[in-house]
Design an enzyme around this catalytic site. Structure first.
Site: not given
Ligand code: TPP
Length: 685
Positions: A53, A284, A433, A495
């Site tokens: 990334h 990204h 939690e 529960h």
């Molecule tokens: C709990 C979770 N869900 C999904 C992902 C997969 N994932 C990695 S980055 C991302 C989103 C990227 O957007 P952002 O947080 O804005 O990061 P940027 O594009 O700015 O690097 C997702 C959905 C993850 N790492 N963790």
């Protein structure tokens, strides 16, 4: 700044082979080349790995440069120095930001070779940051939102230990870099609300506000005003240009003076510098490609080959890395000047070493129980244990997600942690939690604290991702989970955990304890506390159970995960009855019924699968035994039991959800009785 200006600044820095080691960039030009070094390493490493990334490191490079070169208190020569500031990269997918920083700042193990081996087996640069693997990585991140939750725990730990040991010894800030995704995850709300409520003023969140996630602009799915959101939770929050070093520095300075946690929304461009992909989701999570990288080099005025940082620029970064050494040395002096008792206690806690008082406390409780047996719920047994354990180990910080009276996690002597007084050892987490579990991970990672919590076992599902990370990171975090079966009765199937024990046992390294009585409960607590490289769950009953362990036995019989609680009446058991928790008493009754039918049976209590299955084969086989028939009794699903009773063993447990009724009726209705267990054995003989 225009492109030619950038290039000129970059070139002059590069030429200076012995660049004056100023602590932080003294001009915009110096700042820019330092930030561009991060960008170049990130795009080149991702390109070479053919995965990763680049967008976040390139976009957040300015924020990171200001923070690490001017503000963050750390020393690459001592990455574990207890009074360092913590930096949590909550958006773990941007791992190249951390790795580039570690290399540039001079963390000894982070060589350029490691950067070149980004995402390769055995490198120090795995896909997402892994705590315990790469020196300097404070917590394992990747599952979005977790890092923010950890940071809240770290900030609590800092305030608590500062209250106990004084600001001379404990005085650091927890910084978080989080992304849009972190703030979209539900756990972020729990973390933010708790931090705001506790007024954790030494927590500073830098939000990489680039408006882009994987699917495209965040506007596809989100329209939250994050600044307003944080403010409403009691934070100081502001919005700045995340590419303006002066604005970043001013905002951090202001945040450091805040009387509450602070969030700085840094508006950035994802993949900053990449002329076509920058500002879009294309930057990204995939390599930019040779052409785009060449164009980005042009745009940034970065003319050096991949993985080459000119000596002048590297020297500037290394000087930034040296910045914290005097602070560390000063701290070491202050620590050495403490009175011996305080210093030894601080060091013990930071090392995570248990005091000798633990064994004495356990012995004392067991002796009292031998003299005066108790028929109580194991949750009440746990409270009894905690009354002694929390005195022996004052580093234990307990809590509950709004079920304190039900979970019995507050020992008598404990006072609550409050914004006005952090010296307490009990946290009212609220109905949170997931935030609670993530905060506990942060406390354990911070060091000096053994965190434990309380909720219902069925809600382990609400915090499972954080439990999994505790296991992955090998942290001593203890999850007390009460109301562990249909035995909770009238609250009904919503529960009543059915599949949760099996689901938790499926998590590698996690120790799931289900003690049978008050004696096993204190023994399991002891084992959980001694487990300094893995988390534990204590699954406890709501309903009373008899004390099966009579007489004083100094050995911790739960240590082997399972043990023969009741031997066969003769030497040749034909039936082995295995059970956990409240069902061990049922197995004991079943043994009696079988005896009436002249069938010789033994009872094996199995408080912890993980410990049993980790034994050497011969030892495990000796405990499991060689009876013709194995029967297991547990008010949960069968999954996992075959490893002990074999696929031909009989299982008396749940195959459906439970129901709402008094618990004794439910045990009858679902057939979890001594009668059924005896019948199951007889049917196989
Ligand atoms: C709990 C979770 N869900 C999904 C992902 C997969 N994932 C990695 S980055 C991302 C989103 C990227 O957007 P952002 O947080 O804005 O990061 P940027 O594009 O700015 O690097 C997702 C959905 C993850 N790492 N963790």
């Amino acid at each position: 700044m225009t492109k030619p200006e950038l290039s000129a600044a970059s070139a002059s820095l590069a030429q200076a082979s012995r660049f004056p080691a100023a602590a932080s960039p003294s001009s915009r030009a110096e700042h820019d080349v330092m930030a561009n070094a991060i960008r170049a390493l990130a795009m080149d490493a991702v390109e070479k790995a053919k995965s990763g990334h680049p967008g976040l490191p390139m976009g957040a490079a300015d924020v990171a440069t200001v923070l690490f070169a001017r503000f963050l208190k750390f020393d690459p020569a001592a990455p574990d120095w207890p009074d360092r500031d913590r930096f949590v990269l909550s958006a773990g997918h941007g791992s190249m930001l951390l790795y580039a920083l570690f290399y540039l700042l001079g963390y000894p193990k982070m060589t350029i070779d490691e950067i070149e081996r980004f995402r390769q087996r055995g490198s120090l640069t795995p896909g997402h940051p892994e705590h315990g693997h790469t020196p300097g990585v404070e917590t394992t991140t990747g599952p979005l939102g977790q890092g923010l939750g950890n940071a809240v725990g770290m900030a609590i730990a800092e305030r608590h230990l500062a209250a106990l040991f004084g600001g001379d010894i404990v005085d650091h800030t927890t910084y978080v870099l989080c992304s849009d995704g972190d703030l979209m995850e539900g756990i972020s709300q729990e973390a933010i609300a708790l931090a705001g409520h506790l007024k954790l003023n030494k927590l500073i969140v830098l939000y990489d506000d680039n408006g882009i996630s994987i699917d495209g602009p965040t506007s596809l799915a989100d329209s939250v005003d994050q600044v307003a959101r944080f403010r409403s939770a009691g934070w100081a929050a502001t919005r700045i240009d995340g590419h303006d070093p002066a604005a970043i520095a001013a905002a951090i300075e202001a945040a450091q003076k805040s009387d509450r946690p602070a969030m700085i929304a840094c508006r950035t461009t994802i993949g900053y510098g990449a002329p076509h992909k920058g500002g879009t989701e294309k930057a990204h999570g995939s390599p930019l490609g040779a052409e785009e990288i060449a164009a980005a080099r042009q745009r940034l005025g970065w003319s050096y080959p991949p993985f080459e940082i000119p000596p002048g620029i590297l020297a500037q970064w290394r000087a930034a890395g040296e910045r914290g050494r005097p602070a560390r040395l000063g701290w070491e002096k202050r620590l050495a000047a403490l009175d011996a008792k305080t210093r030894t206690e601080f060091a013990r806690r930071i090392r995570g070493e248990l005091s000798g008082k633990l064994a004495a406390a356990v012995k004392d409780v067991k002796q009292k129980l031998a003299a005066a047996p108790k028929e109580i719920a194991t949750r009440a047994a746990s409270e009894l244990a905690l009354d002694a354990l929390t005195v022996a180990l004052p580093e234990m910080i307990g809590g509950s997600a709004d079920l304190t009276g039900s979970n019995n996690t507050r020992a008598k002597a404990m006072k609550a942690i409050k914004p006005s007084d952090y010296s307490g050892t009990f946290i009212h987490y609220g109905v949170r939690e997931h935030g609670m579990a993530a905060a506990m991970n942060g406390m354990a990672l911070h060091g000096g604290i053994i965190p434990y919590s309380g909720t219902f076992l069925v809600f382990s599902d609400y915090c499972r991702p954080a439990i999994r990370l505790a296991a992955l990171m090998g942290q001593r975090v203890i999850f007390v989970m009460t109301h562990d079966s249909i035995g909770l009765g009238e609250d009904g199937p919503t529960h009543q955990p059915v599949e949760q024990l099996a689901a938790l046992r499926a998590i590698p390294k996690l120790k799931v304890f289900r003690p049978a009585d008050v004696v096993e409960t204190i023994e399991c607590w002891q084992l959980a506390l001694q487990s300094n490289d893995a988390p534990s769950v204590l699954a406890l009953t709501r309903q009373n159970v008899p004390q099966l362990r009579q007489g004083y036995d100094e050995h911790n019989r739960c240590l082997t995960g399972a043990y023969e609680l009741a031997a066969a009446d003769d030497d040749a058991a034909v039936v082995s009855l295995f059970a956990t928790g409240s069902e061990v008493a049922i197995a004991v009754e079943a043994k009696k019924l079988l005896a009436e039918r002249k069938v010789s049976a033994r009872v094996v209590s199995v408080p912890c699968f993980e410990l049993l299955l980790a034994l050497p084969e011969a030892k495990r086989a000796a405990i499991v035994g060689t009876a013709a028939v194995n029967v297991a009794v547990e008010a949960g699903i069968r999954q996992g039991w075959d490893a002990i009773i074999g696929s031909d063993g009989a299982f008396v447990g749940m195959t459906s959800f439970g129901a709402s009724a008094p618990y004794k009726e439910l045990y009858q209705e679902f057939g979890i009785t001594a009668q059924k267990a005896a019948e199951a054995a007889l049917a196989r003989l």
